[in-house]
Design a protein around this motif. Structure first.
Motif, PDB file in Angstrom:
ATOM      1  N   VAL A 127      -3.213   8.592   7.552  1.00  0.00           N
ATOM      2  CA  VAL A 127      -2.521   7.925   6.223  1.00  0.00           C
ATOM      3  C   VAL A 127      -1.888   8.966   5.317  1.00  0.00           C
ATOM      4  CG1 VAL A 127      -2.728   6.366   4.045  1.00  0.00           C
ATOM      5  CG2 VAL A 127      -3.915   5.838   6.229  1.00  0.00           C
ATOM      6  N   ARG A 128      -2.598   9.981   5.222  1.00  0.00           N
ATOM      7  CA  ARG A 128      -2.600  11.156   4.453  1.00  0.00           C
ATOM      8  C   ARG A 128      -1.640  11.042   3.006  1.00  0.00           C
ATOM      9  NH1 ARG A 128      -1.785  15.851   9.113  1.00  0.00           N
ATOM     10  NH2 ARG A 128      -3.742  15.017  10.310  1.00  0.00           N
ATOM     11  N   CYS A 129      -2.388  10.581   2.290  1.00  0.00           N
ATOM     12  CA  CYS A 129      -1.652  10.493   0.770  1.00  0.00           C
ATOM     13  C   CYS A 129      -1.431  11.442   0.051  1.00  0.00           C
ATOM     14  CB  CYS A 129      -2.502   9.625   0.124  1.00  0.00           C
ATOM     15  SG  CYS A 129      -3.174   8.195   0.740  1.00  0.00           S
ATOM     16  N   SER A 130      -0.185  11.654  -0.348  1.00  0.00           N
ATOM     17  CA  SER A 130       0.296  12.627  -1.166  1.00  0.00           C
ATOM     18  C   SER A 130      -0.711  12.812  -2.303  1.00  0.00           C
ATOM     19  CB  SER A 130       1.777  12.643  -1.643  1.00  0.00           C
ATOM     20  OG  SER A 130       2.204  13.617  -2.473  1.00  0.00           O
ATOM     21  N   GLY A 131      -1.066  14.065  -2.744  1.00  0.00           N
ATOM     22  CA  GLY A 131      -2.063  14.243  -4.028  1.00  0.00           C
ATOM     23  C   GLY A 131      -3.554  14.039  -3.504  1.00  0.00           C
ATOM     24  N   ALA A 172      -0.020   8.899  -6.694  1.00  0.00           N
ATOM     25  CA  ALA A 172      -0.205   9.837  -7.751  1.00  0.00           C
ATOM     26  C   ALA A 172       0.271   9.209  -9.095  1.00  0.00           C
ATOM     27  CB  ALA A 172       0.028  11.074  -7.406  1.00  0.00           C
ATOM     28  N   ASP A 173       1.451   8.380  -9.174  1.00  0.00           N
ATOM     29  CA  ASP A 173       2.077   8.079 -10.030  1.00  0.00           C
ATOM     30  C   ASP A 173       1.694   6.788 -10.679  1.00  0.00           C
ATOM     31  OD1 ASP A 173       3.104   6.552  -8.148  1.00  0.00           O
ATOM     32  OD2 ASP A 173       4.916   6.634  -8.711  1.00  0.00           O
ATOM     33  N   ARG A 174       0.413   6.287 -10.173  1.00  0.00           N
ATOM     34  CA  ARG A 174      -0.106   5.012 -10.488  1.00  0.00           C
ATOM     35  C   ARG A 174      -1.651   5.096 -10.858  1.00  0.00           C
ATOM     36  NH1 ARG A 174       2.140  -0.016  -7.090  1.00  0.00           N
ATOM     37  NH2 ARG A 174       0.816  -0.873  -8.703  1.00  0.00           N
ATOM     38  N   ARG A 175      -2.049   6.202 -11.532  1.00  0.00           N
ATOM     39  CA  ARG A 175      -3.359   6.525 -11.782  1.00  0.00           C
ATOM     40  C   ARG A 175      -4.248   5.594 -12.300  1.00  0.00           C
ATOM     41  NH1 ARG A 175      -6.600  10.317 -15.063  1.00  0.00           N
ATOM     42  NH2 ARG A 175      -8.527  10.818 -13.870  1.00  0.00           N
ATOM     43  N   ASP A 176      -5.236   5.230 -11.966  1.00  0.00           N
ATOM     44  CA  ASP A 176      -6.236   4.095 -12.681  1.00  0.00           C
ATOM     45  C   ASP A 176      -7.430   4.705 -13.429  1.00  0.00           C
ATOM     46  OD1 ASP A 176      -7.636   1.843 -13.191  1.00  0.00           O
ATOM     47  OD2 ASP A 176      -7.400   0.775 -11.158  1.00  0.00           O
ATOM     48  N   GLY A 228      -8.465   5.553  -7.290  1.00  0.00           N
ATOM     49  CA  GLY A 228      -7.596   6.528  -7.785  1.00  0.00           C
ATOM     50  C   GLY A 228      -6.383   6.086  -8.272  1.00  0.00           C
ATOM     51  N   SER A 229      -5.819   4.626  -7.891  1.00  0.00           N
ATOM     52  CA  SER A 229      -4.874   4.270  -8.391  1.00  0.00           C
ATOM     53  C   SER A 229      -4.593   2.741  -8.521  1.00  0.00           C
ATOM     54  CB  SER A 229      -3.488   4.615  -7.624  1.00  0.00           C
ATOM     55  OG  SER A 229      -3.380   4.517  -6.015  1.00  0.00           O
ATOM     56  N   THR A 230      -3.724   2.070  -9.289  1.00  0.00           N
ATOM     57  CA  THR A 230      -3.812   0.794  -9.852  1.00  0.00           C
ATOM     58  C   THR A 230      -3.366  -0.123  -8.539  1.00  0.00           C
ATOM     59  OG1 THR A 230      -1.641   0.751 -10.420  1.00  0.00           O
ATOM     60  CG2 THR A 230      -3.344   1.278 -12.066  1.00  0.00           C
ATOM     61  N   ASN A 231      -2.728   0.453  -7.493  1.00  0.00           N
ATOM     62  CA  ASN A 231      -2.219  -0.464  -6.400  1.00  0.00           C
ATOM     63  C   ASN A 231      -3.738  -0.860  -5.255  1.00  0.00           C
ATOM     64  OD1 ASN A 231      -2.032   2.381  -5.699  1.00  0.00           O
ATOM     65  ND2 ASN A 231      -1.891   1.662  -3.782  1.00  0.00           N
ATOM     66  N   GLN A 232      -4.450  -0.145  -5.329  1.00  0.00           N
ATOM     67  CA  GLN A 232      -5.741  -0.317  -4.696  1.00  0.00           C
ATOM     68  C   GLN A 232      -6.298  -1.586  -4.951  1.00  0.00           C
ATOM     69  OE1 GLN A 232      -7.143   3.735  -5.230  1.00  0.00           O
ATOM     70  NE2 GLN A 232      -6.370   4.462  -3.453  1.00  0.00           N
ATOM     71  N   ARG A 233      -6.784  -2.268  -4.034  1.00  0.00           N
ATOM     72  CA  ARG A 233      -7.332  -3.520  -4.199  1.00  0.00           C
ATOM     73  C   ARG A 233      -8.875  -3.747  -3.922  1.00  0.00           C
ATOM     74  NH1 ARG A 233      -3.225  -7.182  -1.328  1.00  0.00           N
ATOM     75  NH2 ARG A 233      -3.812  -5.562   0.359  1.00  0.00           N
ATOM     76  N   PHE A 234      -9.750  -4.510  -4.371  1.00  0.00           N
ATOM     77  CA  PHE A 234     -11.181  -4.756  -3.953  1.00  0.00           C
ATOM     78  C   PHE A 234     -10.876  -5.989  -3.291  1.00  0.00           C
ATOM     79  CE2 PHE A 234     -11.677  -1.582  -7.221  1.00  0.00           C
ATOM     80  CZ  PHE A 234     -12.819  -0.955  -6.915  1.00  0.00           C
TER      81      PHE A 234
END
Length: 237
Positions: free
Chosen positions: A62-66, A163-167, A174-180
């Motif tokens: 996946v290699r996410c930027s940041g 990185a532009d959606r830090r939670d 780390g970011s708001t798009n990630q879901r539980f």
């Protein structure tokens, strides 16, 4: 980006007494399947609910930027560990559950699924982090073994780090798009709004400092100001 730092892998496989129940758990896994790991922390409260046995797999497509852990991207690095021995180590750690991070656990889904199934059978919970989204993992192009790893997971956290959606509000992400995703009922009543992030620092006998958990780069720099230079994103060890 789910973890800020790691420690060296502690290779399983030490001798156990014949009456040790963890030996029976390992013996129930008859394959010689292995997992390539970047790190293991046998007891942590920073990588999910309760006290957990945390496993960082090596390799990530996946290699996410940041990403904080680009040193876990390379699939040929790390160390090979026999799944049966890893299960026995997790069970003997006396923790509530295990957490699979990385790296990308679904890049090694068959081995990760065998590990998760083994610890679940011993009564431990399983939390799995992935940079993929659940819809992809349940779809026709999902990695081999993804269905088995999902079936052995109680709590799934999905989605790439953006990185532009830090939670700053929810724990462990780390970011708001990630879901539980509460795949089973085990953690369905978990109050994410009141759980804090944690950062754990361990100092070895040789003076090596190991950090795991969640913190921003500025926070890490402040923490280590008197003992190390600026860590910089992607260079935390």
């Amino acid at each position: 980006m789910f973890a800020t730092a790691l420690r060296s892998v502690r290779l399983p496989g030490r001798r156990r007494r014949a009456h040790d129940p963890t030996s029976l758990v390992a013996a129930s896994l008859t394959s010689d399947r292995t997992l390539r790991l970047g790190a293991v922390v046998p007891r942590t409260r920073a990588e999910g609910p309760g006290e957990r046995f945390a496993v960082w797999v090596q390799g990530c497509s996946v290699r996410c930027s940041g990403c904080f852990n680009p040193h876990l991207w390379g699939p040929s690095l790390g160390q090979e560990v026999r799944v049966a021995d890893l299960v026995a180590d997790a069970v003997s750690a006396g923790v509530e559950g295990v957490t699979l991070l990385g790296g990308e656990p679904f890049d090694q889904a068959p081995g990760a699924a065998e590990f998760a199934t083994g610890v679940r059978e011993a009564g431990l919970s399983v939390m799995t982090f992935t940079g993929f989204v659940r819809e992809y993992l349940e779809g026709p192009k999902s990695p081999d073994g993804a269905d088995r790893l999902l079936a052995a997971t109680d709590l799934l956290v999905d989605g790439p780090y953006l990185a532009d959606r830090r939670d700053p509000h929810r724990p462990w992400v780390g970011s708001t798009n990630q879901r539980f995703h509460f795949i089973t009922d085990r953690y369905r009543d978990l109050r994410l709004d009141v759980l804090p992030d944690r950062l754990e620092v361990r100092v070895g006998k040789d003076g090596e400092i190991a950090i795991n958990g969640w913190a921003g780069v500025d926070q890490l720099d402040a923490l280590l100001a008197d003992v190390a230079g600026s860590v910089g994103r992607g260079r935390v060890r």
